[in-house]
Design a protein around this motif. Structure first.
Motif, short mmCIF file in Angstrom:
data_model
loop_
_atom_site.label_atom_id
_atom_site.label_comp_id
_atom_site.label_asym_id
_atom_site.label_seq_id
_atom_site.Cartn_x
_atom_site.Cartn_y
_atom_site.Cartn_z
N GLU A 1 -2.12 -4.21 -4.37
CA GLU A 1 -3.29 -3.40 -4.72
C GLU A 1 -3.87 -2.73 -3.49
N GLY A 2 -4.16 -1.43 -3.66
CA GLY A 2 -4.79 -0.65 -2.61
C GLY A 2 -3.95 -0.49 -1.35
N CYS A 3 -2.64 -0.58 -1.45
CA CYS A 3 -1.77 -0.50 -0.27
C CYS A 3 -1.36 0.94 0.03
N GLU A 4 -1.00 1.19 1.28
CA GLU A 4 -0.54 2.50 1.71
C GLU A 4 0.85 2.37 2.31
N GLY A 5 1.58 3.50 2.28
CA GLY A 5 2.89 3.55 2.93
C GLY A 5 4.06 3.37 2.01
N LEU A 6 3.88 2.73 0.86
CA LEU A 6 4.99 2.47 -0.06
C LEU A 6 5.35 3.72 -0.85
N LYS A 7 6.62 4.04 -0.86
CA LYS A 7 7.13 5.19 -1.62
C LYS A 7 8.05 4.76 -2.76
N LYS A 8 8.73 3.62 -2.55
CA LYS A 8 9.68 3.16 -3.56
C LYS A 8 9.74 1.64 -3.55
N VAL B 1 -2.81 1.25 -7.12
CA VAL B 1 -3.09 2.03 -5.92
C VAL B 1 -3.87 3.27 -6.33
N VAL B 2 -4.99 3.51 -5.67
CA VAL B 2 -5.78 4.72 -5.91
C VAL B 2 -5.59 5.64 -4.71
N TYR B 3 -5.03 6.82 -4.96
CA TYR B 3 -4.73 7.77 -3.88
C TYR B 3 -5.95 8.64 -3.59
N GLU B 4 -6.23 8.83 -2.29
CA GLU B 4 -7.37 9.66 -1.91
C GLU B 4 -7.16 11.11 -2.30
N ASP B 5 -5.93 11.58 -2.16
CA ASP B 5 -5.59 12.96 -2.53
C ASP B 5 -4.38 12.91 -3.44
N GLU B 6 -4.64 12.89 -4.76
CA GLU B 6 -3.56 12.76 -5.73
C GLU B 6 -2.62 13.96 -5.72
N LEU B 7 -3.13 15.13 -5.30
CA LEU B 7 -2.30 16.32 -5.32
C LEU B 7 -1.27 16.31 -4.20
N GLU B 8 -1.62 15.73 -3.05
CA GLU B 8 -0.72 15.74 -1.90
C GLU B 8 0.18 14.51 -1.85
N LEU C 1 -0.44 -8.63 -1.73
CA LEU C 1 -0.71 -7.68 -0.66
C LEU C 1 -1.88 -6.81 -1.06
N GLU C 2 -2.94 -6.83 -0.26
CA GLU C 2 -4.16 -6.12 -0.60
C GLU C 2 -4.60 -5.22 0.56
N GLN C 3 -4.66 -3.92 0.31
CA GLN C 3 -5.10 -2.95 1.31
C GLN C 3 -4.35 -3.11 2.63
N VAL C 4 -3.04 -3.21 2.54
CA VAL C 4 -2.22 -3.27 3.75
C VAL C 4 -1.43 -1.97 3.87
N MET D 1 1.61 -4.02 8.32
CA MET D 1 2.81 -4.85 8.25
C MET D 1 4.00 -3.97 8.62
N ASP D 2 4.34 -4.00 9.92
CA ASP D 2 5.44 -3.17 10.43
C ASP D 2 6.61 -4.06 10.82
N GLN D 3 7.58 -3.48 11.53
CA GLN D 3 8.78 -4.23 11.92
C GLN D 3 8.44 -5.42 12.80
N LYS D 4 7.38 -5.32 13.61
CA LYS D 4 7.02 -6.42 14.49
C LYS D 4 6.61 -7.67 13.72
N CYS D 5 5.95 -7.48 12.58
CA CYS D 5 5.45 -8.64 11.83
C CYS D 5 6.58 -9.43 11.18
N ILE D 6 7.78 -8.86 11.08
CA ILE D 6 8.89 -9.59 10.46
C ILE D 6 9.96 -9.97 11.49
N GLU D 7 9.61 -9.95 12.77
CA GLU D 7 10.56 -10.33 13.81
C GLU D 7 11.03 -11.77 13.65
N ARG D 8 10.16 -12.64 13.12
CA ARG D 8 10.52 -14.05 12.96
C ARG D 8 10.78 -14.40 11.50
N LEU D 9 11.02 -13.40 10.67
CA LEU D 9 11.20 -13.62 9.25
C LEU D 9 12.36 -14.58 8.97
N VAL D 10 12.07 -15.61 8.20
CA VAL D 10 13.09 -16.56 7.79
C VAL D 10 13.19 -16.52 6.26
#
Length: 511
Positions: free
Chosen positions: A204-211, A227-234, A178-181, A159-168
């Motif tokens: 659940e299970g999403c990537e990319g979110l920081k805040k 969210v379960v992180y593959e590398d919790e240390l990094e 949102l699941e594994q997006v 779900m990047d900027q392209k997917c919200i080009e038509r956002l109303v």
């Protein structure tokens, strides 16, 4: 031949229903699942085609058992028939699979959504999933152009900027899942700022979110983040800010760092579940939870090195699980609340201090019904409290032992003796449970025969003198009740029956 009166009355009743106006028959079918609505076509001639004009449609690719082409054609033909006959579609529920090479499904979506909009669609529930779990697919932008969206479940997409080009403005959307997006902060905040009516949010299970900032969701009732992180240390856990919207009733966060505004009052919060939270939870001490019923804290590093105060006068259940003993105190509580404490007991350097900390926690929940479970890991006989048996003077500072409804001791026999001595110095369990037969036999000798061990075993002498009565109880598989049993009886049935055992204890000082 004359019909019985009952049959005649039943026939007339059926006729009365069958001759109802078409719009009333359609409204009757509105409340039935689509598969049942279709079956009504065999009732009579008047019912034969009623289901074809019902105002709510539901299609799931899963019911077509992998035949994607049949699914797409069926949905398209139905929508086109409604359009040609100028029928209204008030509600449309669609579950569809799409992948990167599947231009056909996206094309159909591009056609269906505008058509449905002009056919009076008021409610649109969409579950859109990528076909493959091992690769993300770009999210079709047409989805966020559907103004009538009320429920949206997105799985395995980018779900990047392209997917919200038509956002109303999605003023009807009240459930977002949102699941594994893969989605970044800017896109996520843009979406939720366009969905002011969201009541349920599941991530659940999403990537990319920081805040995540939930201040733009004044109607939020249920928030779930896992969210379960593959590398919790990094990877830095996602930071979640909650500004106590007056509507929120449930917060459930796993592996995210939550921040409460200082002094916030969660007026409608009923359930608060935090697991794997690393950020400090000290700011919770200034918050008020007037109707909080269930508080669960599991494996939260954010409880270390702080003194947490919980103001929750309506609480009925408090749960804690972790590898250390937190310092938690409670304000005024109800008269009938329960505490379930699951302590994972690992290698420690200062045994008596561990017991003092546990004693402090037990005292803080002493007005509740306490269930205490001690799970022991990576220990041998030299690691346990045996080295501190002579520190009775420290243990005397624990005061009166706290009544515990159940004590579940999951420990090896070699370490169980020393641990049990310390535990029974600070608590008085009504029920002592352990499933291991070897430990049951050892406890039988200890509790039933009053074997105190060495004369210098001060801990054991302190609690054995308060033990008034002990009995071994057994519950066989398929039965609800517990019954008294002897050790010899238990030995006979353990090879042939499934059972659970426990010791019922009565103490002189227990209330």
């Amino acid at each position: 031949m004359k019909r019985a009166k009952g049959e005649e009355d039943g026939s007339k009743s059926m006729d009365i229903i069958s001759v109802l106006p078409q719009e009333i028959l359609e409204r009757i079918l509105y409340f039935l699942p689509q598969e049942y609505a279709v079956r009504t076509s065999v009732l009579s001639k008047s019912w034969r085609h009623v289901w074809c004009a019902r105002p709510n449609l539901a299609f799931s690719v899963q019911t077509f058992k992998g035949k994607r082409q049949d699914f797409l054609i069926t949905v398209d033909k139905t929508i086109q028939r409604y359009r040609v006959q100028r029928l209204c579609v008030e509600e449309f529920d669609l579950c569809i699979l799409v992948d990167g090479s599947d231009c056909e499904s996206v094309t159909f979506l591009e056609n269906w959504i505008p058509l449905l909009k002009h056919m009076g669609m008021k409610k649109f529930d969409l579950s859109i999933h990528s076909r493959y779990s091992w690769a993300f697919t770009d999210m079709p932008s047409v989805v966020f152009g559907a103004e009538s969206l009320q429920y949206l479940h997105v799985a395995k997409f980018v779900m990047d900027q392209k997917c919200i080009e038509r956002l109303v403005l999605l003023k009807h959307l009240d459930q977002l899942h949102l699941e594994q997006v893969y989605i970044e902060d800017a896109v996520f905040q843009r979406i939720i700022s366009s969905c002011p009516s969201i009541e349920t949010m599941i991530i659940e299970g999403c990537e990319g979110l920081k805040k995540i900032n939930l201040s733009d969701l004044p109607n939020l009732i249920y928030f779930y983040f896992d969210v379960v992180y593959e590398d919790e240390l990094e990877e830095e856990p996602c930071s979640i800010e909650i500004h106590a919207p007056s509507s929120i009733e449930t917060i459930n966060i796993t592996f995210g760092n939550i921040w409460f505004r200082k002094g916030a009052e969660f007026r409608n919060l009923i359930n608060l579940h935090l697991r794997g939270v690393d950020s400090s939870l000290e700011h919770m001490s200034s918050c008020k939870f007037p109707i909080l019923v269930w508080l669960s804290l599991s494996d939260c590093e954010g409880l270390k090195d702080i003194k947490l105060f919980i103001d929750a006068p309506s609480m009925l259940l408090f749960e804690y699980q972790g590898f250390f003993i937190p310092s938690i105190s409670f304000g005024k509580t109800t008269s009938s609340w329960r505490s379930e404490l699951n302590i994972n007991y690992m290698q420690i350097n200062n045994g008596y201090l561990w017991f003092l900390e546990l004693n402090e926690l037990l005292n803080s929940v002493s007005k509740s019904r306490i269930i205490l479970s001690i799970d022991q890991y990576l220990m041998n006989h030299d690691d346990v409290i045996r080295g501190n048996v002579n520190t009775v003077q420290y243990m005397n500072g624990c005061g009166i032992a706290v009544v515990v409804d159940r004590l579940i001791l999951n420990a090896s026999l070699s370490a169980g003796s020393s641990n049990l001595d310390g535990l029974l110095r600070i608590c008085r369990p009504r029920i002592l449970m352990h499933l291991d037969m070897e430990v049951v036999e050892w406890l039988w000798k200890l509790l039933m025969e009053r074997e105190s061990g060495d004369e210098g075993d001060w801990f054991r002498q302190l609690w054995l003198r308060d033990l008034e009565q002990a009995s071994l109880e057994i519950r066989e598989s398929g039965r609800e009740e517990w019954r008294s049993a002897t050790l010899s009886e238990l030995r006979k049935c353990r090879e042939t029956k499934s059972y659970r055992t426990r010791f019922a204890l009565k103490w002189r000082q227990a209330s």
